[in-house]
Design a protein around this motif. Structure first.
Motif, mmCIF file in Angstrom:
data_model
loop_
_atom_site.group_PDB
_atom_site.id
_atom_site.type_symbol
_atom_site.label_atom_id
_atom_site.label_comp_id
_atom_site.label_asym_id
_atom_site.label_seq_id
_atom_site.Cartn_x
_atom_site.Cartn_y
_atom_site.Cartn_z
ATOM 1 N N VAL A 99 0.846 -1.187 0.000
ATOM 2 C CA VAL A 99 0.000 0.000 0.000
ATOM 3 C C VAL A 99 0.880 1.234 0.000
ATOM 4 O O VAL A 99 1.945 1.250 0.633
ATOM 5 C CB VAL A 99 -0.956 -0.004 1.218
ATOM 6 C CG1 VAL A 99 -0.171 0.006 2.528
ATOM 7 C CG2 VAL A 99 -1.917 1.168 1.156
ATOM 8 N N TYR A 106 -4.808 -2.150 1.902
ATOM 9 C CA TYR A 106 -3.859 -2.701 0.943
ATOM 10 C C TYR A 106 -4.510 -2.787 -0.427
ATOM 11 O O TYR A 106 -5.617 -3.320 -0.570
ATOM 12 C CB TYR A 106 -3.365 -4.063 1.397
ATOM 13 C CG TYR A 106 -2.377 -3.972 2.526
ATOM 14 C CD1 TYR A 106 -1.036 -3.686 2.271
ATOM 15 C CD2 TYR A 106 -2.775 -4.145 3.847
ATOM 16 C CE1 TYR A 106 -0.130 -3.574 3.308
ATOM 17 C CE2 TYR A 106 -1.868 -4.035 4.886
ATOM 18 C CZ TYR A 106 -0.545 -3.748 4.604
ATOM 19 O OH TYR A 106 0.362 -3.636 5.638
ATOM 20 N N THR A 107 -3.827 -2.278 -1.419
ATOM 21 C CA THR A 107 -4.387 -2.175 -2.762
ATOM 22 C C THR A 107 -3.672 -3.027 -3.796
ATOM 23 O O THR A 107 -4.203 -3.241 -4.885
ATOM 24 C CB THR A 107 -4.371 -0.719 -3.244
ATOM 25 O OG1 THR A 107 -3.048 -0.182 -3.131
ATOM 26 C CG2 THR A 107 -5.321 0.130 -2.400
#
Length: 119
Positions: A99, A106-107
């Motif tokens: 992230v 969290y991406t």
């Protein structure tokens, strides 16, 4: 753009050791937070450990009990999870996540690496 690739999983006997790697591209780990999660069959994905970009602090889940250590190598842009004294209950797919600064969730996620502990 951003890619996380886990490796290092496999079959290991209970009590043994394993080191997982997460190689990042398109994202400098020095400006991102990274973490390890895992998901066992029939269970929800759970947090394992993380490491920050600024203070370089680490944390881990209670079930780790000092057995796992998260670290990163900025030069290699790679985060690691050293797993010692593994237990059967550690069997799961382990995922790397990242992230950017200022983002809570969290991406970015890797494809996962399977860890199987035999008893």
């Amino acid at each position: 753009q951003v890619q996380l690739v886990e490796s290092g999983g496999g079959l290991v006997e209970a009590g043994g050791s394993l080191r997982l790697s997460c190689a990042a591209s398109g994202l400098a780990l020095g400006s991102a937070g990274t973490a390890w999660f895992r998901q066992a069959p029939g269970k929800e994905r759970e947090f394992v450990a993380d490491i920050t970009w600024g203070r370089y602090t680490t944390s881990n889940a209670n079930f780790v009990k000092g057995r796992f250590t998260i670290s990163r190598d900025n030069a290699k842009n790679t985060v690691y999870l050293q797993m010692n004294s593994v237990e059967f209950e550690d069997t799961a797919v382990y995922y790397c996540a990242a992230v950017r600064v200022g983002v809570q969730k969290y991406t970015y996620w890797g494809q996962g690496t399977q860890v199987t502990v035999s008893s």
